[in-house]
Every structure is written in C-alpha cells, then in structure tokens.
Design a protein around this motif. Structure first.
Motif, PDB file in Angstrom:
ATOM      1  N   ASP A 263      33.139  52.202  31.151  1.00 22.02           N
ATOM      2  CA  ASP A 263      34.310  52.163  32.022  1.00 22.02           C
ATOM      3  C   ASP A 263      35.095  53.461  32.029  1.00 22.02           C
ATOM      4  OD1 ASP A 263      35.065  51.757  29.336  1.00 22.02           O
ATOM      5  OD2 ASP A 263      36.943  50.820  29.941  1.00 22.02           O
TER       6      ASP A 263
ATOM      7  N   LEU B 169      27.063  54.416  37.794  1.00 20.80           N
ATOM      8  CA  LEU B 169      28.398  53.882  38.038  1.00 20.80           C
ATOM      9  C   LEU B 169      29.169  53.683  36.752  1.00 20.80           C
ATOM     10  CD1 LEU B 169      27.311  50.989  40.444  1.00 20.80           C
ATOM     11  CD2 LEU B 169      28.155  53.231  41.141  1.00 20.80           C
TER      12      LEU B 169
ATOM     13  N   THR C  33      31.387  50.891  34.858  1.00 21.90           N
ATOM     14  CA  THR C  33      31.461  49.432  34.883  1.00 21.90           C
ATOM     15  C   THR C  33      32.571  48.970  33.957  1.00 21.90           C
ATOM     16  OG1 THR C  33      29.075  49.293  35.242  1.00 21.90           O
ATOM     17  CG2 THR C  33      30.192  47.284  34.581  1.00 21.90           C
TER      18      THR C  33
ATOM     19  N   LYS D 131      34.669  43.187  30.651  1.00 19.98           N
ATOM     20  CA  LYS D 131      34.891  41.838  31.156  1.00 19.98           C
ATOM     21  C   LYS D 131      36.361  41.464  31.062  1.00 19.98           C
ATOM     22  CE  LYS D 131      33.115  37.117  30.661  1.00 19.98           C
ATOM     23  NZ  LYS D 131      32.155  36.260  29.915  1.00 19.98           N
TER      24      LYS D 131
ATOM     25  N   LYS E 177      29.796  43.570  30.564  1.00 18.48           N
ATOM     26  CA  LYS E 177      29.947  43.998  31.951  1.00 18.48           C
ATOM     27  C   LYS E 177      30.863  43.058  32.722  1.00 18.48           C
ATOM     28  CE  LYS E 177      27.317  45.195  36.102  1.00 18.48           C
ATOM     29  NZ  LYS E 177      25.977  45.340  36.722  1.00 18.48           N
TER      30      LYS E 177
ATOM     31  N   SER F   5      33.538  42.487  36.406  1.00 16.80           N
ATOM     32  CA  SER F   5      33.334  42.329  37.855  1.00 16.80           C
ATOM     33  C   SER F   5      33.402  43.640  38.617  1.00 16.80           C
ATOM     34  CB  SER F   5      34.395  41.365  38.421  1.00 16.80           C
ATOM     35  OG  SER F   5      34.313  40.106  37.818  1.00 16.80           O
TER      36      SER F   5
ATOM     37  N   THR G 203      33.052  47.728  39.434  1.00 16.94           N
ATOM     38  CA  THR G 203      32.307  48.966  39.228  1.00 16.94           C
ATOM     39  C   THR G 203      32.938  50.059  40.076  1.00 16.94           C
ATOM     40  OG1 THR G 203      30.745  48.356  40.980  1.00 16.94           O
ATOM     41  CG2 THR G 203      30.122  47.824  38.714  1.00 16.94           C
TER      42      THR G 203
ATOM     43  N   GLU H 134      32.228  42.884  42.470  1.00 12.40           N
ATOM     44  CA  GLU H 134      30.971  42.152  42.720  1.00 12.40           C
ATOM     45  C   GLU H 134      30.296  42.656  43.992  1.00 12.40           C
ATOM     46  OE1 GLU H 134      29.753  40.293  40.574  1.00 12.40           O
ATOM     47  OE2 GLU H 134      31.381  39.553  39.322  1.00 12.40           O
TER      48      GLU H 134
ATOM     49  N   TYR I  21      39.430  46.213  33.768  1.00 10.43           N
ATOM     50  CA  TYR I  21      38.921  44.888  34.119  1.00 10.43           C
ATOM     51  C   TYR I  21      39.704  44.233  35.253  1.00 10.43           C
ATOM     52  CZ  TYR I  21      42.792  43.589  31.055  1.00 10.43           C
ATOM     53  OH  TYR I  21      44.023  43.473  30.478  1.00 10.43           O
TER      54      TYR I  21
END
Length: 742
Positions: A144, A163, A165, A168, A175, A177, A179, A196, A254
């Motif tokens: 992230d 990417l 990510t 959570k 991982k 939702s 990105t 998503e 997140y």
C-alpha cells in the motif's frame, strides 16, 4: 528436504549492522537487518490490536511505518518465525511452530549463489551474487506504500500492471478492496484508485509536469510529485522522483484515499490527500454533470444538458447524471467554453496539434462532443460521454463542449466581452464599446476599456509605477472588484507596432500556464495598446536574490534555490514544447511563495525561428547567478578580473567550487550537489550552441536521471566581465543578448 530440516541445518548468525542475508544465515524473530545508511529495516512486526506477526520492511526512524509485507495473507500466530534462503535459492518465511513455509519468493529456477539485500531505497533484492543479476525484488510486488524510486507500471501491449494494494483494514495487511495504479491504455496517462475494479478517483491527464485533475498541483508542482516515462518494451512508469534526503511516501489506505506524506524529522505530515472532497470522488455528478465543491448543491448539469431524472436530482441523487436538451446537428453546432475545469475521463489525445487545430478537428468529426488543449499534451477529444468533470474555479483546463446551434440563439455573440464583464465586475466600465471591439480582434482574451484601466491605475499615476521595460511602463492597478492587476502600457517609442502587439497577444495567450504570469486581457483604443497581467505582490526573484538587505533573502537556502532552478527549467521546457514562434516574456512562479523571476526578454526573429540553445545558455547563466547570488552583468572578481562565468569556470577547474557558492549557503554537506549543478551550468554556457545540452537533457541531469555528466568545454568570457551572446559563435544559431530582468 523439509522446511524444518532446512532451517535446522543453517546456523544462527548475528546480524547487527548487516544489510544482507546470505546462504546458511537465519534471521529469527525479533532480529532485523538494516540498510547501509540505516534508513530501512527488514524484520518481524505486529500491527495494532492483534497478536499476528508478519515479515515486513519499515523505516528505521519510524518503525510503525511499514512499506512492504511478505506474508500478508498468511500471518504467523506467535514469535517463532524466521526468514532465510532455502536450498533452492528462494527467500522464505518459516513458521517455527508448524515447521512450514508460510511465504516464498517462488523462483522458477534455482540460483547458484543467491544473496538477499535490503537497499537504502527500501527495495529488498534477491540476486545472483556472482553476476549481480536481480532475480526478485519487493518493488515488483508492492503493498500500500510507494516510496521514492518505486515504480507503478502498465504495459501498453499486455495491459499488465504493478499496483498498490490497500490493507484490508487498519490491523490486517491482507489484500483490501482498493488498488491504485497507472492507466495509459484508455487514452491519456492517468492515476486511478479502483474499488474492486471500479474507479474511485482519478488524477486527470499527465502533461509531463503534473496531473491536470489534482487541483493542488497547479500551485505546488515544484514539490516534485511524480514522473511518468516509458521504455522500448511498452512499459510506462509512474515514479516519484528523489528529493535529496527528504523522505516522501504515497499510501493508498483501506478507506480508498491516496495520501502523500513528508517526514518532518519527528512525524509524517500529510501534504496532499486524494480525494480531497466529494467532488473528487469519481463520477459524483454522473454523465454530463459538473461538480463544484464550493457550490450548494455541488452538482449541476453542463450547459445544454438537463437532469436525466428531475426528482432524483432534486433529492441530491445525481448518479443518473444529465441528458442533452437539443440534439446535435453536426455541421451547424458550436462550442461553449468552460474555464478552469478538471477535464472528463476518456480523453483521446492528439499530441502533435496546436490549439487552433483542436476546434477545426472536433467540428469536422460528428462523433466529437468536446475538446480541450493543454501544454505537452496537445488536443484532447471526447466522444460518447463526459464523466467526472469538475469546476476548479481558479486553475485547470478550458473545456469546449459541443452544443446545438439553438443553444446559442439567446446568448451574446461576443463571448469575450461577456466573459470580461463576468470575470471582473458588472460595472458598466467593464463593457467594451462594440465599435471599438470590432476594430481589433484579440482572440478569446477579455477586453478592457482604456477608461477602466485609467481608473484602476489612478490615471497611470507615478505612485503606481512598478517599473519600466523596453516596451513601456508597467503600473499596478486595482479593479472595481478589488482585484489587483499589472498594466503594461506600450509606449509609442518602443517601436512595437500593431503587428508586434498582436504577436505578443497570440503567443502569451497560447502560453497560459500555471507557472507563467497570467495574461488577463488586453485593450486597443485609438493609439493605445495595453496588456493586463495578474499582479504578483512580492516583485521578482532578483529583489531578494541580489539585494543583501532584502528580508526575504534568508528564505533562499540551498533547498529553495534548488527548487527555483528546477522550476525555471521546467518553465522553459513547457515554453519550448509549445511550438509557438514569436516574442515571449514570462515569469516563473515559485513554490509556496509569491516570488517571481522575471526572465530574460528575447526577440525571436531570423526567418521566424527561435533558438532553443539560446534559452539553454540563458538558463545556464541564471543557474550560476542563483548559486552565486550575484548578477552576471554586474559581477567582476577583483582578484582575477573575471566575469561570473569566468570565475565559475576557474573555481570548477581548480576543484574549489565551494568558493564560488554564495557564502550563506556554502556547506560541506551539500558540496557534492552544488559542484554538480555548477558543472551543469557550465555545460549550458559552452561557446558553441551545438555543444550545449537541450533543456530536456538539462532537466534529466538536474533530476539525476542522467548520473554521469560530460566535462564542459571552456566558455568564452572576457576579463572585463562581459560575456558572449548565447549564439554568438555559431552561424546556424540566432544571436541573442542576455538581458537583466526588469
């Protein structure tokens, strides 16, 4: 061999002050390895409010800032974990309780002599020791956080992306939702945050200097947000540039926000957050809607459109957007200009076009519903849908929306007059008499009356005189709405006739850019030819750079001068790439301070060509002036009777560059950087234009994209302090003079 047997046959080796994991070395929780300059650590950690353990990379000065996690999906439940190299050459994380491998680099081939190293960039690298070939790196599997030097990529041929990510949640690095990454396939180069796979936020198009959909960057781009480049294999890279010893990171959290943070020595300061408000959320106002965070309600339909569902729209549900009132007729359509916009998504660029061609091209294509133009991108066209459009208010891009001719029946025909009145004041003095406006067409610029400007400047009183240039005096003025302006009244003695004046209007209006002093309008009445610019209150850069008594001089430390030089270089790059011929005079706005550098004025002639290498010469002189804190034209070294350029050459040749640097910023800690920049300045002022680097190469040298510098050739300089013109010794180049900024 099982993981447990593999672990037992390796010896536990002390690893203090070590940055590598070699064969037969085991790093056992809570041991760590540290990068050479003590910036990053690799070791085990526990997130807040949990007992799970993970192998991660984190800052040694901010242990809670984790930039990468190995076993993000398979946490350890106790402190029995270890990390080592397996017999197949993979870096593995082992669970000491179950004797199982919970994470591996999963190489497809076994290296002969592998070694793992934590670098000062934060990259964990597994390589073949003999050849040095990289077999795996953590930067290729980011989580992230993006640190300087890390690349987010997309390949235009395969679509494959690297990417960020998000976690959570705050306690679980699994991982999530959201990105974030670079998208170049859909049209322009843009950053997106996806939820998503659905867009949550986008940066707007990249124009080689900034992302046009991030409002803050129009004011603050000198802080160095990013670079987007490509290679021969079709990979495009989004890479934050190095900031000397400054630590800057970008994180996608997140909750779906991108935060840009800078370390202040004690904690992380959030310098930018995206999305910043509800309008930054992708498609808030639906198709053909426009969002303005300062309005209530924030959503409105673009001109020529109406809500697709009136009831939902009134209730504040804008997701269904707007629909066109009158269908387009193709040949009879017109365009409505929307100023200072975040342009919609799905732009299709045509980079090799000039602004005047955008309208003609769009009008000739019945599927084209909007167009825009911006520096270093060229024309952008839209078809089918306009989505995620935003009104920035004071900065941004002019967007032209295609409408049916019926939409213009009740609108004033002279849009420039309408916009002038709207922009400044509804007072009658802002309206140009129609018989005057028909005499001279100054394009789309707002028109001012002479009476309006005379009132604003108190009849051009001497008390409001800001300075005198080669083409006439410049006055400070205050409009009826209290907006401050700078009024450039061209004198009859200047020799600048109507054609030259119109050239200036056309060139500067096309060069509207966030780092150029903005041209607000013009006035042509009888013999008067006047240009109106935005007013910059703190004068030019030379006021604090060359005046030792100026209180703002103390602001110009090495870091500030570093940013000023880069900013001016980028301004020249933008100007050169605009591909506009004619006279230009501009000022480059500095980061976070209203200090301007009124740059050298150049008259470009000789068969309509201008010399890019002449700009490079002038830029080199300016670099040396900023480093020395002295004007080239006023400098003479008493000991050797050398000009500024001559003194710089002598000190560089003798390895005494710190003696050239202005005393208040001369520092051994930054000496290497200063020597490099003096060398770049000397490369720019070499005698022959063909030897000078292009401004693009200069910028690459400054940013260290080009590490090794060539040796400069001796510049031409005279002992009396004079210097040659920037093109004085090459018959193929235009001869120009280096002028003082007024």
């Amino acid at each position: 061999m099982t993981a447990s047997n593999s672990a037992r046959r390796y010896a536990l080796v002390p690893n203090k002050e070590n940055d590598t994991i070699a064969a037969r070395v085991v790093i056992k929780d809570p041991q760590t390895i540290t990068s050479q300059k003590q910036i990053y650590k690799l070791g085990f950690f526990t997130p807040p409010n949990t007992t799970n353990r993970y192998l991660g990379i984190f800052f040694s000065f901010s242990l809670e800032t984790v930039i990468w996690v190995a076993n993000r999906d398979t946490p350890l439940t106790d402190s029995s974990g270890s990390v080592t190299l397996s017999r197949h050459g993979n870096l593995v994380v082992l669970d000491g309780t179950t004797n199982q491998t919970v994470w591996s680099t999963n190489l497809t081939t076994s290296p002969t002599n592998p070694v793992v190293q934590i670098l000062d960039t934060g990259n964990l690298v597994l390589r073949e020791e003999a050849s040095g070939d990289t077999l795996w790196e953590s930067f290729s599997q980011p989580l992230d956080v993006q640190v300087q030097g890390m690349r987010l990529t997309q390949n235009v041929n395969t679509g494959k992306q690297v990417l960020l990510t998000a976690w959570k949640n705050a306690t679980d690095p699994e991982k999530g939702s959201f990105t974030m990454g670079l998208d170049v396939i859909s049209g322009t180069k843009q950053l997106y945050i996806w939820n998503e796979g659905r867009p949550r936020w986008r940066s707007g198009p990249w124009n080689n200097l900034l992302f046009l959909g991030i409002k803050k960057l129009f004011y603050n781009y000198l802080d160095g947000f990013n670079q987007v480049t490509n290679d021969s294999a079709g990979n495009f890279f989004f890479t934050p540039p190095q900031q000397n010893d400054r630590h800057i990171i970008s994180t996608v959290n997140y909750s779906g926000s991108l935060n840009r943070k800078a370390w202040n020595g004690m904690e992380w300061d959030v310098v930018m957050a995206c999305p910043e408000n509800e309008c930054d959320v992708y498609g808030t106002c639906g198709a053909f809607g426009s969002c303005n965070a300062l309005e209530s309600p924030i959503c409105s339909c673009l001109r020529g459109f109406e809500p697709a569902n009136e009831d939902e729209w009134r209730r504040g549900n804008w997701t269904n957007g707007c629909r066109r009132k009158s269908q387009l007729q193709c040949g009879d359509d017109g365009f409505e200009r929307l100023r200072n916009m975040k342009v919609p998504d799905f732009a299709k660029p045509l980079p090799f076009m000039v602004q005047d061609e955008c309208r003609t091209t769009c009008l000739g294509n019945c599927s084209c519903i909007a167009y825009a133009y911006y520096d270093n991108i060229g024309c952008m066209f839209w078809s089918d849908i306009l989505i995620d459009t935003q009104d920035f208010g004071s900065v941004g891009v002019d967007l032209y929306i295609r409408l049916s001719a019926s939409e213009f029946e009740n609108k004033a025909q002279d849009t420039s007059n309408f916009e002038a009145g709207h922009m400044f004041t509804t007072d009658s003095t802002a309206i140009v008499l129609k018989n005057e406006s028909k005499k001279v067409n100054i394009g789309e610029l707002p028109k001012f009356t002479f009476k309006m400007l005379a009132t604003a400047t108190n009849q051009f009183h001497e008390d409001n005189l800001l300075g005198r240039g080669g083409f006439g005096p410049v006055y400070k003025g205050v409009l009826a709405n209290e907006k401050e302006i700078a009024v450039k009244r061209l004198s009859a003695e200047s020799g600048q006739g109507m054609q030259e004046f119109m050239n200036e209007v056309i060139v500067i209006s096309k060069l509207q850019h966030r780092n150029l002093v903005k041209l607000l309008g013009g006035c042509v009445e009888n013999e008067e030819r006047i240009l109106i610019y935005e007013y910059m209150p703190n004068k030019s850069l030379d006021a604090c750079l060359f005046d030792a008594t100026n209180p703002t001089k103390k602001l110009l430390d090495w870091n500030m001068r570093y940013n000023i030089i880069k900013g001016i270089g980028r301004g020249i790059f933008v100007t050169q790439k605009s591909q506009i011929l004619g006279w230009q005079e501009y000022s480059v706005a500095m980061k976070n301070m209203a200090i301007l550098q009124e740059s050298w004025g150049h008259k470009y002639g000789m068969e309509g060509r201008f010399s890019e290498k002449s700009d490079v010469f002038s830029f080199g002189v300016l670099m040396l002036e900023i480093i020395k804190g002295k004007k080239n034209t006023h400098y003479l070294n008493d000991e050797w009777s050398l000009s500024l350029i001559g003194f710089a050459w002598k000190m560089w040749n003798e390895g005494k560059c710190l003696s050239f640097v202005e005393e208040c910023i001369a520092d051994r800690e930054t000496e290497e950087e200063m020597v490099r920049w003096i060398q770049i300045g000397l490369l720019c002022v070499q005698e022959y234009p063909k030897d000078r680097p292009s401004i693009e190469i200069v910028l690459s040298m400054l940013s260290r994209d080009i590490v090794e510098l060539p040796l400069p050739k001796q510049p031409v300089f005279a002992e009396n302090g004079s210097t040659p013109g920037p093109g004085s010794t090459d018959q193929n180049e235009l001869t120009l003079s280096v002028l003082d900024g007024r």
